[in-house]
Design a protein around this motif. Structure first.
Motif, PDB file in Angstrom:
ATOM      1  N   GLU A 177       0.809  -1.214   0.000  1.00  0.00           N
ATOM      2  CA  GLU A 177       0.000   0.000   0.000  1.00  0.00           C
ATOM      3  C   GLU A 177       0.843   1.264   0.000  1.00  0.00           C
ATOM      4  O   GLU A 177       0.492   2.268  -0.639  1.00  0.00           O
ATOM      5  N   GLU A 178       1.976   1.205   0.724  1.00  0.00           N
ATOM      6  CA  GLU A 178       2.818   2.424   0.796  1.00  0.00           C
ATOM      7  C   GLU A 178       3.256   2.826  -0.602  1.00  0.00           C
ATOM      8  O   GLU A 178       3.362   4.009  -0.933  1.00  0.00           O
ATOM      9  N   ALA A 179       3.570   1.810  -1.417  1.00  0.00           N
ATOM     10  CA  ALA A 179       4.046   2.111  -2.771  1.00  0.00           C
ATOM     11  C   ALA A 179       2.942   2.776  -3.572  1.00  0.00           C
ATOM     12  O   ALA A 179       3.179   3.707  -4.353  1.00  0.00           O
ATOM     13  N   LEU A 180       1.713   2.295  -3.354  1.00  0.00           N
ATOM     14  CA  LEU A 180       0.573   2.876  -4.046  1.00  0.00           C
ATOM     15  C   LEU A 180       0.498   4.364  -3.737  1.00  0.00           C
ATOM     16  O   LEU A 180       0.356   5.209  -4.617  1.00  0.00           O
ATOM     17  N   ALA A 181       0.642   4.657  -2.423  1.00  0.00           N
ATOM     18  CA  ALA A 181       0.523   6.048  -2.010  1.00  0.00           C
ATOM     19  C   ALA A 181       1.717   6.871  -2.483  1.00  0.00           C
ATOM     20  O   ALA A 181       1.559   7.987  -2.972  1.00  0.00           O
ATOM     21  N   GLN A 182       2.928   6.295  -2.313  1.00  0.00           N
ATOM     22  CA  GLN A 182       4.111   7.109  -2.595  1.00  0.00           C
ATOM     23  C   GLN A 182       4.444   7.226  -4.069  1.00  0.00           C
ATOM     24  O   GLN A 182       4.860   8.274  -4.532  1.00  0.00           O
ATOM     25  N   LEU A 183       4.277   6.114  -4.799  1.00  0.00           N
ATOM     26  CA  LEU A 183       4.684   6.163  -6.202  1.00  0.00           C
ATOM     27  C   LEU A 183       3.553   6.621  -7.110  1.00  0.00           C
ATOM     28  O   LEU A 183       3.739   7.443  -7.995  1.00  0.00           O
ATOM     29  N   LEU A 184       2.363   6.021  -6.915  1.00  0.00           N
ATOM     30  CA  LEU A 184       1.270   6.348  -7.822  1.00  0.00           C
ATOM     31  C   LEU A 184       0.406   7.498  -7.311  1.00  0.00           C
ATOM     32  O   LEU A 184      -0.336   8.104  -8.070  1.00  0.00           O
ATOM     33  N   GLN A 185       0.500   7.755  -6.004  1.00  0.00           N
ATOM     34  CA  GLN A 185      -0.265   8.839  -5.386  1.00  0.00           C
ATOM     35  C   GLN A 185      -1.753   8.706  -5.661  1.00  0.00           C
ATOM     36  O   GLN A 185      -2.437   9.673  -5.993  1.00  0.00           O
ATOM     37  N   VAL A 186      -2.230   7.478  -5.554  1.00  0.00           N
ATOM     38  CA  VAL A 186      -3.671   7.246  -5.629  1.00  0.00           C
ATOM     39  C   VAL A 186      -4.062   6.369  -4.447  1.00  0.00           C
ATOM     40  O   VAL A 186      -3.195   5.778  -3.791  1.00  0.00           O
ATOM     41  N   SER A 187      -5.363   6.299  -4.202  1.00  0.00           N
ATOM     42  CA  SER A 187      -5.820   5.519  -3.057  1.00  0.00           C
ATOM     43  C   SER A 187      -6.098   4.083  -3.485  1.00  0.00           C
ATOM     44  O   SER A 187      -6.028   3.740  -4.665  1.00  0.00           O
ATOM     45  N   LEU A 188      -6.446   3.265  -2.491  1.00  0.00           N
ATOM     46  CA  LEU A 188      -6.787   1.873  -2.753  1.00  0.00           C
ATOM     47  C   LEU A 188      -7.891   1.768  -3.787  1.00  0.00           C
ATOM     48  O   LEU A 188      -8.850   2.528  -3.763  1.00  0.00           O
ATOM     49  N   GLY A 189      -7.759   0.806  -4.675  1.00  0.00           N
ATOM     50  CA  GLY A 189      -8.817   0.562  -5.638  1.00  0.00           C
ATOM     51  C   GLY A 189      -8.786   1.542  -6.785  1.00  0.00           C
ATOM     52  O   GLY A 189      -9.729   1.652  -7.564  1.00  0.00           O
ATOM     53  N   CYS A 190      -7.656   2.268  -6.895  1.00  0.00           N
ATOM     54  CA  CYS A 190      -7.642   3.328  -7.893  1.00  0.00           C
ATOM     55  C   CYS A 190      -6.478   3.229  -8.870  1.00  0.00           C
ATOM     56  O   CYS A 190      -6.154   4.185  -9.561  1.00  0.00           O
ATOM     57  N   VAL A 191      -5.818   2.064  -8.927  1.00  0.00           N
ATOM     58  CA  VAL A 191      -4.694   1.932  -9.865  1.00  0.00           C
ATOM     59  C   VAL A 191      -5.207   2.176 -11.285  1.00  0.00           C
ATOM     60  O   VAL A 191      -6.276   1.679 -11.659  1.00  0.00           O
ATOM     61  N   THR A 192      -4.469   2.963 -12.024  1.00  0.00           N
ATOM     62  CA  THR A 192      -4.905   3.354 -13.357  1.00  0.00           C
ATOM     63  C   THR A 192      -3.696   3.742 -14.190  1.00  0.00           C
ATOM     64  O   THR A 192      -2.700   4.235 -13.657  1.00  0.00           O
TER      65      THR A 192
END
Lengths: 309, 402
Positions: free
Chosen positions: A89-104
């Motif tokens: 999850e940290e990578a999601l926040a730090q690298l993609l800067q989106v929340s859970l369920g929001c990879v795009t």
């Protein structure tokens, strides 16, 4: 600061990319999204965010029906059969800067995601329109792949479309066909110690296949992994930072002195060899320091602007 | 025609084969280096040359020189003569980036070249033959270029000084003055000669035929106008493994005809596989070698399980007869990588006379290799893409002789 949904949509408009926007309550899964956005509007996508053992990150965006086998993908990337796992999850926040369920795919607009490799399902190209989250899970946009391509090119990304269901042989004479899409830079995320311990509910929209490897990982792994990353970070600093550089020299020299005192017998002969080893180690350290400084200067030189007259 | 070819091949297997694409000993035995030196026509590197190196560089000669790893040369004495008079030289070495997995054997020429750069204070050019691998290993252009950059990182991690080192990939750099020299060299080598030296045949594609000049011309300073402008007489020393000799025999033959000095060579023997001299180190068998990405645990396992031991079958027999140092791999590896001469002598004596057991030798080897690989890993982690760009930038090196 990460790109916001509005900034992204403005950018799409500036680029004259044709899209349709749908607003809905926040959704964390494709099933939930499907309730609000019907398939007549376009093909829904599932988006996976994963990483390999060398801390390199990937987004795979695929049609919901496309079968994505992580083991095959891992092999095709040249990472071996079990070389990838879901990103924390940290990578999601730090690298993609989106929340859970929001990879795009749109997440690569962020500077923080510059080393994340983006692989798109070839099948998207046959669709009139495809649906992605524009950095928010309260909105979906549908657009044609040509629009997505135009956007990616505008941020200097080459759109990469891959046949995700293909399973070519990988061996001595058949190099992994997707290896060229492995990022050249790995990314170190500071709070990596928590990576493999508790938070293993991967973003729901992702394929759940990779929960298993993590759950069965040996308990000693997280601790040592965390430690090794921290150690590496401080050694890396020694190559850049003069204070750390000197600290490293002092540490190594005092270690040598202490061990000499401890050994006692035949101190002189011992000192000679150890001193040679220490000299060679420290010279090596100094060369890396010099190379790092030169590289930073090189970078500055490349990007410096001529004096304004 | 077919019958002739078959006979040819049969007679080859009963003789050792050493060329840039194949290295195999006679009847699965060991490589006969004396025969090789005779056949190739190069010189043995003797003690007097090593002493001379020590005098000229005011430091202990590299462990590879002391232990005879680099054992043959062409014109190295001339390089030293000129150096004594104050005439410098530059170094040229290279790598064919065929895989990402680098093992210790791959690092040897680079470790030695780094020592030469430091000891003699001379510049270095490193060629990454991505075009060669694209052709011979049938890799895509992009993949071979990617591998070249990845390998460059491991090379840089060996500790080369960026102010004295130029790394280039063929796909990036061939052209301009470099290409002009390639054409000049090509004009001097007939098809028949190339087929004779490299074993090409009518079945090989023309890319292979036209490759040798690419590896030849970095020996000429005029190929690098941004580095050596006006220094057309600067000599070149090439540290390489002895299987590369054919390329440079051709180069030395051509050089005088072009008005260039002949490059000098300093050549190494082959690094044995874990399973023994007769074994083959291969990228597809991870247990045949120690890789730079191996963990301490991997190294320990590989040494313990796969390193061929010259010890006896039982402790009693071992204490009686001692170990067979000729075939023992741990001792061989230690002779490559254990710095301390007296410690190595001690181990050879005790182990050879049966007082030391295989386990102890393997333990010491594991320590030495783990430290080496760890250090490499740490340096490798510090090599960024930007650093690779800096090393590969076509730029002058003003302090290259300091």
């Amino acid at each position: 600061m990460g790109f916001s949904k509005d900034q992204l949509l403005n950018r799409l408009q500036e680029l004259e990319i044709d899209y349709t926007k749908y607003e809905h309550p926040p959704v964390l899964t494709v099933e939930a999204q499907a309730k609000y956005v019907s398939s007549s509007e376009g093909a829904l996508s599932k988006n996976l965010f994963f990483k390999d053992k060398k801390h390199r990150y990937y987004i795979v965006s695929a049609m919901v029906d496309t079968k994505v086998d992580m083991k095959v993908l891992s092999q095709r990337l040249g990472l071996g059969k079990g070389g990838v796992r879901m990103a924390p999850e940290e990578a999601l926040a730090q690298l993609l800067q989106v929340s859970l369920g929001c990879v795009t795919p749109f997440a690569v607009v962020n500077e923080s995601a510059r080393d994340v490799s983006l692989l798109l399902d070839q099948n998207f190209k046959n669709q009139k329109r495809c649906i992605f989250h524009p950095l928010s899970n309260e909105v979906s946009v549908s657009l044609n792949t040509s629009g997505l391509d135009k956007f990616l090119k505008s941020i200097e990304r080459d759109p990469v479309y891959v046949d995700l269901e293909a399973n070519p042989a990988v061996g001595k004479d058949q190099p992994p066909d997707l290896a060229v899409y492995v990022p050249s830079n790995s990314v170190v995320i500071p709070e990596i110690t928590s990576e493999t311990s508790t938070k293993q509910t991967p973003p729901p929209k992702s394929v759940s296949a990779e929960v298993k490897p993590v759950a069965s990982a040996k308990p000693s792994k997280p601790a040592s992994k965390g430690k090794s990353v921290v150690v590496e970070n401080s050694t890396l600093l020694a190559f850049k930072n003069p204070e750390k550089f000197v600290e490293e020299i002092m540490d190594k020299t005092s270690a040598l002195l202490l061990s000499e005192v401890a050994k006692g017998e035949n101190v002189e002969a011992l000192a000679e060899t150890r001193r040679k080893l220490l000299t060679s180690e420290l010279t090596h350290l100094a060369i890396m320091f010099k190379n790092t400084a030169y590289t930073e200067g090189f970078h500055a030189g490349k990007h410096s602007q001529p004096k304004r007259l | 025609m077919e019958v002739d070819k078959k006979d040819e091949r049969e007679s080859e297997s009963s003789e050792q084969v050493v060329n840039p694409w194949e290295v195999s000993a006679k009847d699965g035995g060991k490589i006969d280096y004396d025969k090789l030196i005779d056949k190739f026509g190069c010189q043995r590197l003797d003690e007097s040359l090593i002493d001379r190196v020590q005098r000229l560089t005011s430091r202990q000669p590299h462990v590879f020189l002391r232990r005879g790893v680099f054992f043959a040369h062409r014109d190295f004495n001339e390089i030293l003569d000129a150096y004594e008079k104050g005439d410098k030289f530059y170094l040229y070495t290279g790598r064919g980036p065929s895989s990402e997995a680098l093992h210790l054997g791959h690092l040897i020429p680079f470790m030695f070249t780094k020592y030469l750069q430091e000891a003699f204070k001379v510049p270095l050019v490193i060629q990454l033959t991505d075009d060669e691998k694209c052709m011979w290993k049938n890799l895509s252009v992009e993949e071979s270029q990617r591998l070249a950059r990845e390998n460059a990182k491991d090379i840089i991690a060996c500790g080369f000084d960026v102010t004295k080192t130029f790394i280039f990939s063929d796909f990036d750099y061939v052209g301009g003055a470099f290409y002009k020299n390639m054409v000049k060299v090509s004009k001097c080598v007939t098809l028949n000669k190339a087929m004779g030296i490299f074993g090409f045949s009518g079945e090989d594609h023309i890319g292979k035929l036209s490759f040798p000049p690419v590896q030849a011309v970095p020996s000429f300073p005029s190929s690098f106008p941004h580095l050596f402008p006006g220094k057309d007489n600067l000599r070149c020393l090439i540290p390489c493994a002895i299987d590369q000799d054919p390329y440079f025999r051709m180069t030395r033959d051509v050089a005088p005809r072009l008005g260039y000095s002949k490059p000098a060579l300093i050549e190494s023997s082959f690094f044995p596989a874990l399973q023994g001299e007769n074994g083959k180190m291969s990228a597809s068998d991870p247990n045949s070698a120690i890789y730079v990405t191996d963990t301490a645990k991997d190294i320990k396992n590989k040494i313990n399980r796969y390193a061929f031991s010259g010890g006896q079958d039982s402790v009693e027999k071992h204490r009686e007869l001692g170990a067979n140092l000729e075939v023992d791999i741990p001792v061989k590896y230690l002779s490559f990588f254990l710095e301390d001469d007296s410690e190595l002598e001690h181990i050879k004596k005790e182990y050879g006379e049966g007082r030391m057991l295989t386990g102890e030798v393997k333990k010491r080897l594991t320590e030495v290799l783990t430290e080496m690989v760890e250090r490499h890993r740490r340096s490798r982690a510090a090599v960024t893409d930007e650093m690779v760009d800096a090393f590969m930038a076509v730029r002058p090196l003003p302090s290259m002789f300091e």
